[in-house]
Scaffold this active site. Structure first.
Site, PDB file in Angstrom:
ATOM      1  N   LYS A   9      -2.425   6.295  -4.145  1.00 64.47           N
ATOM      2  CA  LYS A   9      -3.411   7.360  -3.943  1.00 64.47           C
ATOM      3  C   LYS A   9      -2.807   8.717  -4.350  1.00 64.47           C
ATOM      4  O   LYS A   9      -1.591   8.824  -4.579  1.00 64.47           O
ATOM      5  CB  LYS A   9      -3.846   7.365  -2.482  1.00 64.47           C
ATOM      6  CG  LYS A   9      -4.501   6.039  -2.022  1.00 64.47           C
ATOM      7  CD  LYS A   9      -4.997   6.185  -0.592  1.00 64.47           C
ATOM      8  CE  LYS A   9      -5.529   4.864  -0.059  1.00 64.47           C
ATOM      9  NZ  LYS A   9      -6.116   5.027   1.290  1.00 64.47           N
ATOM     10  N   TYR A  49     -15.242   2.348  -2.211  1.00 60.69           N
ATOM     11  CA  TYR A  49     -15.287   2.485  -0.758  1.00 60.69           C
ATOM     12  C   TYR A  49     -16.679   2.207  -0.193  1.00 60.69           C
ATOM     13  O   TYR A  49     -16.978   2.606   0.933  1.00 60.69           O
ATOM     14  CB  TYR A  49     -14.814   3.882  -0.352  1.00 60.69           C
ATOM     15  CG  TYR A  49     -13.303   4.059  -0.398  1.00 60.69           C
ATOM     16  CD1 TYR A  49     -12.453   3.158   0.241  1.00 60.69           C
ATOM     17  CD2 TYR A  49     -12.726   5.132  -1.067  1.00 60.69           C
ATOM     18  CE1 TYR A  49     -11.076   3.323   0.206  1.00 60.69           C
ATOM     19  CE2 TYR A  49     -11.345   5.303  -1.099  1.00 60.69           C
ATOM     20  CZ  TYR A  49     -10.531   4.390  -0.456  1.00 60.69           C
ATOM     21  OH  TYR A  49      -9.156   4.552  -0.467  1.00 60.69           O
ATOM     22  N   ASN A 112      -2.730   7.737   3.353  1.00 61.80           N
ATOM     23  CA  ASN A 112      -1.805   6.631   3.651  1.00 61.80           C
ATOM     24  C   ASN A 112      -1.202   6.008   2.396  1.00 61.80           C
ATOM     25  O   ASN A 112      -0.857   4.840   2.360  1.00 61.80           O
ATOM     26  CB  ASN A 112      -2.471   5.598   4.568  1.00 61.80           C
ATOM     27  CG  ASN A 112      -3.713   5.002   3.965  1.00 61.80           C
ATOM     28  OD1 ASN A 112      -4.074   5.304   2.824  1.00 61.80           O
ATOM     29  ND2 ASN A 112      -4.370   4.124   4.703  1.00 61.80           N
ATOM     30  N   HIS A 115      -3.508   1.918  -1.491  1.00 60.78           N
ATOM     31  CA  HIS A 115      -4.552   0.971  -1.103  1.00 60.78           C
ATOM     32  C   HIS A 115      -4.188  -0.409  -1.629  1.00 60.78           C
ATOM     33  O   HIS A 115      -3.671  -0.529  -2.743  1.00 60.78           O
ATOM     34  CB  HIS A 115      -5.900   1.394  -1.702  1.00 60.78           C
ATOM     35  CG  HIS A 115      -6.932   0.318  -1.598  1.00 60.78           C
ATOM     36  ND1 HIS A 115      -7.698   0.139  -0.473  1.00 60.78           N
ATOM     37  CD2 HIS A 115      -7.288  -0.668  -2.462  1.00 60.78           C
ATOM     38  CE1 HIS A 115      -8.485  -0.916  -0.663  1.00 60.78           C
ATOM     39  NE2 HIS A 115      -8.261  -1.413  -1.866  1.00 60.78           N
ATOM     40  N   GLU A 126     -12.383  -5.863  -6.601  1.00 57.72           N
ATOM     41  CA  GLU A 126     -11.716  -4.598  -6.928  1.00 57.72           C
ATOM     42  C   GLU A 126     -11.028  -4.663  -8.289  1.00 57.72           C
ATOM     43  O   GLU A 126     -11.072  -3.690  -9.048  1.00 57.72           O
ATOM     44  CB  GLU A 126     -10.736  -4.220  -5.814  1.00 57.72           C
ATOM     45  CG  GLU A 126     -11.474  -3.832  -4.542  1.00 57.72           C
ATOM     46  CD  GLU A 126     -10.589  -3.604  -3.318  1.00 57.72           C
ATOM     47  OE1 GLU A 126     -11.152  -3.255  -2.270  1.00 57.72           O
ATOM     48  OE2 GLU A 126      -9.353  -3.769  -3.407  1.00 57.72           O
TER      49      GLU A 126
END
Ligand code: CMP
Length: 143
Positions: A9, A49, A112, A115, A126
């Site tokens: 990210k 998402y 975080n 992913h 995905e």
């Protein structure tokens, strides 16, 4: 052979963790079959998402993942989906074990670092959402 989708990210990129993270998956013995450094569009973020659309943090998720470049990857290997989740650690970095990526480098659930697909169905979805077939390279080490 099993494949999973991983994305470093914007916080992982900005903190200079790209090499460290890729090294961990290489050292573990998984095979990199897709890799791109990219700016995520709002449309892709909302699709990725989509399952969180009704959550209070959805807008923030989309905002964050589109806020700077990410490193999108596909990794291959036996059991790679579950193993990558273990290597990444708990969603909230404060609960993630030391030795995991989030446990070693993060403190914020919204930032975080990385992913990883959570199950075989989401991995398939995905991988095809983020990569075209021709962007994936099947190969084996000859060493
Ligand atoms: P990720 O693995 O990308 O999948 C969904 C993301 O939603 C998750 O990592 C977190 O970054 C984020 N997330 C999950 N729960 C919360 C929460 N309670 N508040 C903010 N962000 C969250």
């Amino acid at each position: 052979m099993e494949r999973t989708f991983l994305a470093i990210k914007p916080d992982g990129v900005q903190r200079g963790l790209v090499g460290e993270i890729i090294s961990r998956f290489e050292a573990k013995g998984f095979t990199l079959v897709g890799l791109k450094f990219m700016q995520v569009s709002r449309e892709l973020a909302e699709q990725h998402y989509g399952v969180h659309r009704e959550k209070p943090f959805f807008a923030g998720l989309v905002e964050f993942i589109t806020s700077g470049p990410v490193v999108a990857m596909v990794w291959e290997g036996d059991g790679v989906i579950a193993a990558a989740r273990k290597m990444i650690g708990a969603t909230n970095p404060l609960n993630a074990e030391p030795g995991t990526i989030r446990g070693d480098f993060g403190v914020d659930i919204g930032r975080n670092i990385i992913h990883g697909s959570d199950a075989p169905e989401t991995a398939t979805q995905e991988v095809s959402l983020w990569f075209k077939d021709e962007e994936l390279v099947s190969w084996q080490s000859s060493l």
